[in-house]
Design a protein around this motif. Structure first.
Motif, short mmCIF file in Angstrom:
data_model
loop_
_atom_site.label_atom_id
_atom_site.label_comp_id
_atom_site.label_asym_id
_atom_site.label_seq_id
_atom_site.Cartn_x
_atom_site.Cartn_y
_atom_site.Cartn_z
N ILE A 73 25.80 65.58 22.18
CA ILE A 73 24.62 65.82 21.37
C ILE A 73 23.58 65.11 22.04
CG2 ILE A 73 23.82 65.12 19.22
CD1 ILE A 73 26.75 65.26 18.29
N GLN A 74 22.52 65.84 22.19
CA GLN A 74 21.05 65.31 22.53
C GLN A 74 20.43 64.47 21.77
OE1 GLN A 74 20.01 66.21 25.79
NE2 GLN A 74 22.29 67.02 25.78
N PRO A 75 19.55 63.69 22.21
CA PRO A 75 18.66 62.52 21.39
C PRO A 75 18.04 63.08 20.15
CG PRO A 75 18.34 62.02 23.96
CD PRO A 75 19.45 63.23 23.58
N LEU B 288 33.87 44.59 22.47
CA LEU B 288 34.21 45.88 22.29
C LEU B 288 34.32 46.92 23.46
CD1 LEU B 288 31.30 47.06 19.52
CD2 LEU B 288 34.04 47.05 19.19
N GLU C 83 38.14 60.70 28.43
CA GLU C 83 38.69 59.31 28.30
C GLU C 83 39.24 58.83 27.09
OE1 GLU C 83 36.99 54.55 29.27
OE2 GLU C 83 35.92 56.64 30.00
N PRO D 97 37.44 52.34 22.23
CA PRO D 97 36.97 53.08 23.44
C PRO D 97 37.16 52.16 24.68
CG PRO D 97 35.23 52.51 21.74
CD PRO D 97 36.57 52.02 21.27
N GLY D 98 37.57 51.08 24.51
CA GLY D 98 37.34 50.04 25.56
C GLY D 98 38.09 50.60 26.85
N ALA E 1 20.42 64.60 17.74
CA ALA E 1 21.12 63.56 17.05
C ALA E 1 20.09 63.10 15.65
CB ALA E 1 21.42 62.47 17.90
N PHE E 2 18.96 62.94 16.11
CA PHE E 2 17.78 62.54 15.29
C PHE E 2 17.75 63.42 14.07
CE2 PHE E 2 13.85 60.78 14.02
CZ PHE E 2 14.39 59.69 13.29
N ASP F 50 33.15 63.49 30.32
CA ASP F 50 33.66 62.28 30.75
C ASP F 50 34.29 61.45 29.84
OD1 ASP F 50 33.92 62.35 33.62
OD2 ASP F 50 32.38 60.69 33.84
N ASP F 51 33.43 60.73 28.72
CA ASP F 51 33.64 59.96 27.77
C ASP F 51 34.69 60.49 26.98
OD1 ASP F 51 32.34 57.88 28.88
OD2 ASP F 51 30.97 57.72 27.20
N VAL G 34 32.87 61.74 18.00
CA VAL G 34 31.73 62.03 18.96
C VAL G 34 31.92 61.09 20.27
CG1 VAL G 34 29.82 62.78 17.50
CG2 VAL G 34 30.07 60.41 17.99
N ALA G 35 31.41 61.72 21.48
CA ALA G 35 31.35 60.83 22.65
C ALA G 35 30.15 61.15 23.37
CB ALA G 35 32.53 61.00 23.66
N LEU G 36 29.67 60.48 24.27
CA LEU G 36 28.44 60.75 25.04
C LEU G 36 28.59 61.94 25.86
CD1 LEU G 36 25.64 59.48 25.76
CD2 LEU G 36 26.75 58.89 27.76
N ASP G 37 29.51 62.19 26.35
CA ASP G 37 29.59 63.39 27.59
C ASP G 37 31.20 63.70 27.82
OD1 ASP G 37 30.24 61.36 29.41
OD2 ASP G 37 28.59 61.36 30.40
N LEU H 40 17.35 56.66 21.98
CA LEU H 40 18.39 57.53 22.21
C LEU H 40 18.20 58.09 23.58
CD1 LEU H 40 17.96 59.61 18.82
CD2 LEU H 40 19.66 57.83 19.47
N LEU I 277 26.02 59.38 16.67
CA LEU I 277 26.13 60.92 17.15
C LEU I 277 26.37 60.94 18.63
CD1 LEU I 277 24.08 62.74 14.31
CD2 LEU I 277 26.57 62.91 14.67
N MET I 278 25.50 60.11 19.37
CA MET I 278 25.60 60.12 20.76
C MET I 278 26.69 59.19 21.34
SD MET I 278 21.59 60.27 21.66
CE MET I 278 22.04 60.80 23.30
N GLY I 279 27.59 58.63 20.52
CA GLY I 279 28.70 58.01 20.87
C GLY I 279 28.69 56.67 21.46
N PHE J 81 33.92 64.63 12.48
CA PHE J 81 34.55 64.63 13.86
C PHE J 81 33.89 63.54 14.72
CE2 PHE J 81 30.70 67.75 13.68
CZ PHE J 81 29.98 66.84 14.43
#
Lengths: 296, 129
Positions: free
Chosen positions: B85-87, A284, B114, B125-126, B90-91, B110-111, B105-108, A202, A240-242, B103
């Motif tokens: 969402i932080q590691p 992907l 995009e 998401p390519g 998430a866990f 930016d993403d 989700v995306a990393l940040d 993660l 969840l982190m995308g 919902f």
């Protein structure tokens, strides 16, 4: 490390002149009769099926040095010498695969053999025998105790060292392309390692801004239900982190285990091998790899 | 209204960006929900990004409120992406059995942007060259 001060010193005879004189006599007796006592001891070790991992020569050498050290410690009563001796003994015999019960067993056997010989020597004079045993028993028990504690300490130290080493080299997450990580899992996954793996993965996802992770479990011999569910959790947390996770290299054994255990894998994206997984990940992410004509 | 807003809701094109700066209690969470759903209509937003990067806890109520927001936004014509969402969060969510929320989700941020801009063109998401 050892509980140096927790032994009662108020045993009859210890600390005053009589005790010291008796101890000297006792030590002299044990030194004089060293050959046959050590022999009896060695025979009893064999009879008790202890130290089976050692060859007769090794055992011969070890019993001699243990015997001498034992008598030295009886004589001096020095805690430092005792600890040093126990540590040294543990260091020498742990690598040979000697188990805790064996170490404790041989020390207790030696204690009994020596006690038996004292009994023989003083059987005519019960009063004297009692005094000698008063000196001998606490010292002998103290040796047995210290040796056992040192042995366990030493083993735990080795285990801690190995765990630390394992943590160091455990499961690196490798960036192979922009936003693509590979996570090769080699070796047995236990509960601790699995949760460490999740944490590392993660954090790596965040650090490398990964969008796809290829988790290759070709090198994992087996998984149990706990670890399998943990892996499913890792995949969910990554989502969840995308990041989406592609699992590759599921062996026949693991496939059977997972299905038999009833782990819900319907949401898992699996591809046969690492090569296929990478191709899927590139698809992907929108990469196309083309081979240039005329090279190699 | 009741007190200053704890969540800033900014407009970026036809996307609303809501950054949660601090942990919200249940009533604050509900107020955030009300504000955001109101803004979607007022700003004619097509997409909503909720940035939770500053949070180190997302409890079950917060998660279900995020799900509700996503559903309400959908009813009002906007697509919701939760980002950052932080590691550890998430866990924890996975361990509490909240692994498959409604919902996206995306990393940040930016993403997330995009993802929303690629919305109409291609759902994957390519990044095509």
């Amino acid at each position: 490390m050892q509980q140096k001060d927790s032994y009662p010193q108020d045993v009859v005879g210890v600390g005053d002149g009589t005790g010291d004189a008796l101890l000297a006599e006792l030590v002299e007796h044990l030194r004089e009769n060293r050959p046959q006592l050590r022999d009896t001891w060695a025979r009893r070790i064999v009879a008790a099926h202890l130290l089976t991992a050692m060859t007769p020569e090794e055992m011969n050498a070890e019993t001699q040095s243990v015997y001498d050290n034992y008598v030295d410690v009886l004589e001096t009563g020095s805690v430092e010498a005792l600890s040093a001796y126990a540590r040294d003994l543990s260091e020498r015999i742990i690598p040979r695969g000697v188990e805790t019960y064996e170490v404790v067993g041989i020390v207790l056997l030696l204690r009994d053999v020596l006690a038996r010989s004292l009994f023989e020597k003083y059987r005519a004079d019960v009063g004297m025998l009692n005094q000698v045993l008063d000196v001998y028993e606490p010292a002998a028990n103290r040796i047995a105790n210290t040796v056992a504690v040192s042995f366990v300490d030493e083993r735990e130290r080795v285990i801690r060292q190995q765990q630390a080493a394992l943590r160091e080299l455990s499961t690196p997450a490798l960036p192979v392309r922009e936003r693509l990580l590979i996570l090769p899992i080699i070796g047995v996954l236990d509960k601790d390692r699995a949760s460490q793996l999740t944490e590392q993965l993660l954090n790596a996802i965040r650090k490398h801004r990964a969008k796809v992770v290829v988790m290759d479990i070709t090198g994992a011999p087996e998984v149990d239900a706990v670890v399998a569910n943990h892996l499913v959790g890792t995949v969910d947390a990554s989502r969840l982190m995308g990041a989406s996770v592609i699992i590759t290299g599921v062996s026949p054994t693991i496939a059977q285990t997972l299905v038999t255990l009833g782990v819900d894998l319907s949401k898992m994206n699996t591809v046969g091998d690492l090569q296929g997984g990478l191709e899927e990940a590139e698809r992907l992410l929108g990469y196309t790899v083309t081979r240039q004509e005329g090279i190699a | 209204m009741d007190g200053p807003a704890l969540v800033s809701i900014l407009r970026q094109g036809d996307t609303l960006v809501a950054s949660v700066h601090t942990a919200l209690d249940d009533s604050q969470m509900l107020r955030f929900q009300r504000d955001l759903v109101e803004q979607i209509g007022a700003q004619r937003a097509r997409g909503v990004i909720i940035d939770v990067a500053a949070l180190d806890v997302l409890d079950s109520f917060a998660t279900s409120t995020l799900c509700d927001i996503a559903e309400m936004a959908r009813l009002r014509g906007a697509r919701t992406v939760v980002v950052g969402i932080q590691p550890a969060v998430a866990f924890t969510m996975v361990r509490l059995g909240m692994a498959t929320p409604q919902f996206e989700v995306a990393l940040d941020l930016d993403d997330g942007l995009e993802m929303l801009s690629a919305d109409s063109a291609s759902p994957a998401p390519g990044r095509r060259g």
